[in-house]
Design a protein around this motif. Structure first.
Motif, PDB file in Angstrom:
ATOM      1  N   UNK A   1      -1.788  -0.270  -5.009  1.00 30.68           N
ATOM      2  CA  UNK A   1      -1.982  -0.719  -6.400  1.00 30.68           C
ATOM      3  C   UNK A   1      -3.394  -0.470  -6.885  1.00 30.68           C
ATOM      4  N   UNK A   2      -4.333  -0.395  -5.956  1.00 32.05           N
ATOM      5  CA  UNK A   2      -5.721  -0.071  -6.311  1.00 32.05           C
ATOM      6  C   UNK A   2      -6.154   1.154  -5.504  1.00 32.05           C
ATOM      7  N   UNK A   3      -7.220   1.779  -5.934  1.00 30.63           N
ATOM      8  CA  UNK A   3      -7.726   2.929  -5.196  1.00 30.63           C
ATOM      9  C   UNK A   3      -8.228   2.521  -3.810  1.00 30.63           C
ATOM     10  N   UNK A   4      -8.763   1.322  -3.695  1.00 26.22           N
ATOM     11  CA  UNK A   4      -9.214   0.837  -2.390  1.00 26.22           C
ATOM     12  C   UNK A   4      -8.037   0.693  -1.435  1.00 26.22           C
ATOM     13  N   UNK A   5      -6.931   0.112  -1.915  1.00 23.81           N
ATOM     14  CA  UNK A   5      -5.731  -0.040  -1.073  1.00 23.81           C
ATOM     15  C   UNK A   5      -5.161   1.327  -0.709  1.00 23.81           C
ATOM     16  N   UNK A   6      -5.175   2.252  -1.649  1.00 23.86           N
ATOM     17  CA  UNK A   6      -4.702   3.608  -1.370  1.00 23.86           C
ATOM     18  C   UNK A   6      -5.548   4.249  -0.283  1.00 23.86           C
ATOM     19  N   UNK A   7      -6.851   4.099  -0.378  1.00 22.46           N
ATOM     20  CA  UNK A   7      -7.755   4.657   0.618  1.00 22.46           C
ATOM     21  C   UNK A   7      -7.451   4.094   2.004  1.00 22.46           C
ATOM     22  N   UNK A   8      -7.266   2.788   2.075  1.00 22.90           N
ATOM     23  CA  UNK A   8      -6.939   2.156   3.359  1.00 22.90           C
ATOM     24  C   UNK A   8      -5.615   2.682   3.902  1.00 22.90           C
ATOM     25  N   UNK A   9      -4.620   2.876   3.025  1.00 29.78           N
ATOM     26  CA  UNK A   9      -3.309   3.357   3.442  1.00 29.78           C
ATOM     27  C   UNK A   9      -3.392   4.787   3.981  1.00 29.78           C
ATOM     28  N   UNK A  10      -4.147   5.633   3.312  1.00 26.87           N
ATOM     29  CA  UNK A  10      -4.283   7.025   3.752  1.00 26.87           C
ATOM     30  C   UNK A  10      -5.032   7.085   5.079  1.00 26.87           C
ATOM     31  N   UNK A  11      -6.100   6.304   5.217  1.00 27.10           N
ATOM     32  CA  UNK A  11      -6.845   6.287   6.480  1.00 27.10           C
ATOM     33  C   UNK A  11      -5.960   5.816   7.632  1.00 27.10           C
ATOM     34  N   UNK A  12      -5.132   4.811   7.388  1.00 24.85           N
ATOM     35  CA  UNK A  12      -4.208   4.324   8.419  1.00 24.85           C
ATOM     36  C   UNK A  12      -3.203   5.418   8.776  1.00 24.85           C
ATOM     37  N   UNK A  13      -2.696   6.141   7.783  1.00 28.61           N
ATOM     38  CA  UNK A  13      -1.766   7.235   8.046  1.00 28.61           C
ATOM     39  C   UNK A  13      -2.407   8.360   8.834  1.00 28.61           C
ATOM     40  N   UNK A  14      -3.649   8.679   8.513  1.00 32.49           N
ATOM     41  CA  UNK A  14      -4.356   9.715   9.257  1.00 32.49           C
ATOM     42  C   UNK A  14      -4.592   9.297  10.705  1.00 32.49           C
ATOM     43  N   UNK A  15      -4.893   8.032  10.928  1.00 29.26           N
ATOM     44  CA  UNK A  15      -5.069   7.535  12.292  1.00 29.26           C
ATOM     45  C   UNK A  15      -3.789   7.690  13.098  1.00 29.26           C
ATOM     46  N   UNK A  16      -2.629   7.450  12.466  1.00 24.74           N
ATOM     47  CA  UNK A  16      -1.341   7.574  13.147  1.00 24.74           C
ATOM     48  C   UNK A  16      -1.073   9.002  13.623  1.00 24.74           C
TER      49      UNK A  16
END
Length: 157
Positions: free
Chosen positions: A30-45
């Motif tokens: 919903x926010x760019x900060x949350x999006x950033x966290x989601x993408x970083x988590x996906x990249x870690x996976x």
């Protein structure tokens, strides 16, 4: 984390979304900060350790970026023109509204670009060296009955 992955971000409904195609990672928030966290988590996976740079893309933001680029180009041109006219750094800063450090940086960047790469901007003349480039010379034709001071011959005698 020296690698930086640029992600183009769009707004879908009430959320921001992105797709990092090279790693097959999608992200949303919903926010760019949350999006950033989601993408970083996906990249870690997927085993990727990198920094990301989110670039929001909307027609309005693209228009804003274009206007900012145009303004920056106009400021660079104004600083260069004033410097060619021998204005002081302080005067250039006051006239353009830029900090002195920024004026110095712009002038330094202009000096480091070769003329053939920068478009070979012509130097601005103050008129002391003759007419500006491209200006036509005009011959003044006086009638035969006038002297060089513009008076008729009958008065000059």
């Amino acid at each position: 984390m020296s690698v930086v992955i640029k992600c183009l971000v769009t707004r879908r409904g009430r959320e921001w979304v992105t797709h990092v195609a090279e790693h097959g990672v999608y992200g949303h928030g919903r926010t760019l900060k949350k999006l950033s966290e989601d993408v970083l988590a996906g990249l870690e996976l997927v085993g990727v350790a990198a920094e990301i740079e989110l670039i929001a893309v909307t027609p309005e933001l693209e228009k804003l970026r274009a206007v900012e680029e145009t303004r920056e180009a106009a400021l660079r041109d104004a600083v260069t023109a004033l410097a060619l006219r021998r204005a002081t750094l302080r005067d250039i800063a006051l006239a353009t509204g830029l900090p002195m450090a920024r004026v110095k940086r712009v002038l330094q960047e202009r000096r480091s670009i070769p003329a053939e790469v920068s478009g070979g901007r012509p130097e601005v003349s103050d008129g002391a060296d003759g007419p500006p480039p491209g200006a036509e010379a005009v011959d003044v034709v006086r009638p035969a009955d006038e002297d060089p001071q513009g008076r008729p011959d009958s008065v000059a005698e």
